[in-house]
Design a protein around this motif. Structure first.
Motif, short mmCIF file in Angstrom:
data_model
loop_
_atom_site.label_atom_id
_atom_site.label_comp_id
_atom_site.label_asym_id
_atom_site.label_seq_id
_atom_site.Cartn_x
_atom_site.Cartn_y
_atom_site.Cartn_z
N ASP A 132 0.83 -1.21 0.00
CA ASP A 132 0.00 0.00 0.00
C ASP A 132 0.86 1.26 0.00
O ASP A 132 0.54 2.24 -0.67
CB ASP A 132 -0.92 -0.01 1.22
CG ASP A 132 -1.86 1.18 1.23
OD1 ASP A 132 -2.63 1.33 0.25
OD2 ASP A 132 -1.82 1.97 2.18
N ASN A 133 1.96 1.24 0.75
CA ASN A 133 2.84 2.41 0.74
C ASN A 133 3.45 2.64 -0.63
O ASN A 133 3.57 3.78 -1.09
CB ASN A 133 3.94 2.23 1.79
CG ASN A 133 3.47 2.58 3.19
OD1 ASN A 133 3.14 3.72 3.46
ND2 ASN A 133 3.39 1.58 4.06
N LEU A 134 3.83 1.57 -1.31
CA LEU A 134 4.37 1.71 -2.67
C LEU A 134 3.28 2.21 -3.61
O LEU A 134 3.53 3.09 -4.44
CB LEU A 134 4.92 0.38 -3.15
CG LEU A 134 5.43 0.33 -4.60
CD1 LEU A 134 6.48 1.43 -4.86
CD2 LEU A 134 5.99 -1.04 -4.92
N ARG A 135 2.06 1.68 -3.46
CA ARG A 135 0.94 2.12 -4.31
C ARG A 135 0.71 3.64 -4.17
O ARG A 135 0.58 4.35 -5.18
CB ARG A 135 -0.33 1.36 -3.91
CG ARG A 135 -1.60 1.82 -4.65
CD ARG A 135 -2.83 1.15 -4.08
NE ARG A 135 -3.14 1.57 -2.73
CZ ARG A 135 -3.91 2.61 -2.43
NH1 ARG A 135 -4.44 3.36 -3.40
NH2 ARG A 135 -4.17 2.91 -1.17
N ARG A 136 0.67 4.11 -2.96
CA ARG A 136 0.43 5.54 -2.73
C ARG A 136 1.55 6.39 -3.32
O ARG A 136 1.30 7.47 -3.88
CB ARG A 136 0.27 5.80 -1.22
CG ARG A 136 -1.01 5.22 -0.64
CD ARG A 136 -1.03 5.30 0.88
NE ARG A 136 -2.19 4.61 1.43
CZ ARG A 136 -3.32 5.21 1.82
NH1 ARG A 136 -3.43 6.53 1.74
NH2 ARG A 136 -4.33 4.51 2.31
N LYS A 137 2.78 5.90 -3.19
CA LYS A 137 3.92 6.64 -3.74
C LYS A 137 3.82 6.71 -5.26
O LYS A 137 4.06 7.76 -5.88
CB LYS A 137 5.22 5.96 -3.31
CG LYS A 137 6.47 6.70 -3.77
CD LYS A 137 6.60 8.06 -3.10
CE LYS A 137 7.92 8.71 -3.46
NZ LYS A 137 8.05 10.05 -2.84
#
Length: 416
Positions: free
Chosen positions: A407-412
């Motif tokens: 999820d953190n990669l997706r948001r980035k």
């Protein structure tokens, strides 16, 4: 008019068998536009089954039974239903002939106990079982009540439903409308917080919106009743758009989307690559990524660095930082992400280090503490701290940790 699903079997109550029949029938009823508000599981006990029937006929007009149609003494569904409605059982010679032929095809002789399966309530129609020995019934013991019985074996029940029950229900006028649903998926927001944001939508009559949570994510099920799937989608579309706008980045996908599949789509679209370094998840993050067909386009590999010597020797983590901050720390997570990105020469590096439990926690670093590291293409590095708590258990902590990393990669990827 509504339906009620009644699943018979003590093994269901004991948890020995997962009740997939109820899920299948619920989905099938929705496709026919038949509302159903109750499901009941009852053991192989005639008196309790009668109590269930008494309640069911007071609130539903279609009663669908699964289980209890076998040849053993505890298979009592048909005779209990007949006894409840004060109707005698009759032996059907055509059922005996069918069972005899099926045994003969298998090179066997029908057991005398199988004659029990030929007993059905007087006036009931046979619901044929093409593959098994237990037929079902379609019966209207009262003008306002229709009863279906199916064996508990899923493959037999599915075929009987599709070949006989569905055509019968359609002949009675059902199937002109369907209930169609879309599941909107969210990560990074709790069920209660999302429900507060979309409170006014939870009161809509058609389509309806309902929240539910599981394994770290939250879903909003948007369901519409219409004459066709296309018409239902037209009703759902504007509501879905509004819900996505309200949720913002917390929304990540629909229906069968996963965080891994969504991240994969974003990486493929930008022609970028990813590598991972895992400690507490033990390869779980890599497994999520490689479960997606075609993931080799963007996922190049990973390192499972459980021992600190692997963190230092393979990923280049600084030994002094390990000694000072510990393996479970923001500093080490960041260095793991940079290390795997550098070693595998990918655009992005993603790391996880934490304490999944049940042992290993301390007062300052309890079980459930997880750090995620993210290294990007312009030498940017970030870390994220999570406290997932001990109540989730080891398996769930590992699962939500891997998804939180994605999820953190997706948001980035969406906001850079």
């Amino acid at each position: 008019m509504s339906a009620e699903i009644i699943c018979v079997g003590t093994e269901l109550l004991l948890g020995d068998i997962l009740n997939g029949n109820a899920q299948f029938l619920a989905q099938q009823l929705a496709q026919l536009g038949i509302p159903h508000y109750y499901q009941t599981v009852v053991g192989d006990n005639p008196e309790r089954l009668k109590q269930v029937i008494e309640i069911a006929i007071s609130r539903a007009q279609i009663l669908i039974f699964t289980g209890g149609l076998g040849p053993t003494p505890d298979d009592l569904t048909c005779e209990t239903i007949a006894d409840f409605f004060k109707v005698p059982l009759v032996e059907r010679s055509d059922i005996i002939e069918d069972i005899t032929q099926k045994f003969a095809q298998r090179g066997r002789v029908m057991s005398p106990s199988n004659r029990k399966q030929a007993l059905i309530p007087q006036g009931a129609e046979i619901l044929p079982n093409p593959t098994g020995t237990a037929p079902g019934i379609i019966w209207q013991p009262r003008p306002e009540i229709t009863i279906f019985t199916f064996p508990g074996v899923p493959s037999e029940m599915h075929l009987m439903w599709e070949e006989t029950a569905v055509p019968f229900l359609k002949s009675q006028g059902w199937g002109k409308e369907i209930i169609y649903s879309r599941s909107l998926k969210f990560w990074g927001i709790g069920e209660s917080a999302l429900a507060e944001k979309v409170a006014s939508y939870l009161k809509l009559p058609n389509p309806t919106v309902a929240p539910y949570a599981g394994k770290g994510e939250v879903r909003l099920r948007v369901s519409a009743k219409a004459t066709s799937e296309a018409a239902a989608e037209d009703l759902i579309a504007p509501i879905e758009k509004q819900l996505k706008e309200i949720a913002g980045l917390d929304f990540y996908g629909v229906n069968n989307d996963t965080l891994a599949s969504v991240v994969g789509q974003l990486l493929r679209a930008s022609k970028e690559t990813l590598s991972v370094a895992e400690s507490c998840t033990g390869g779980g993050l890599g497994q999520m990524l490689t479960e997606i067909s075609g993931s080799s386009d963007y996922f190049w590999g990973g390192v499972i660095s459980y021992d600190n010597s692997v963190k230092v020797g393979l990923l280049g983590v600084n030994q002094e930082d390990l000694d000072k901050f510990g393996a479970v720390s923001a500093t080490v997570a960041e260095q793991m992400a940079v290390g795997v990105k550098t070693r595998l020469a990918t655009t992005w590096g993603l790391s996880i280090t934490g304490i999944a439990g049940p042992t290993g926690g301390t007062d300052t670093k309890p079980v459930g503490l997880v750090y995620i590291g993210l290294a990007g293409p312009k030498d940017e590095v970030a870390s994220f701290e999570y406290q997932f708590g001990t109540v989730r258990g080891r398996t769930l902590i590992r699962h939500v940790s891997a998804n939180a990393a994605l999820d953190n990669l997706r948001r980035k990827l969406l906001t850079r």
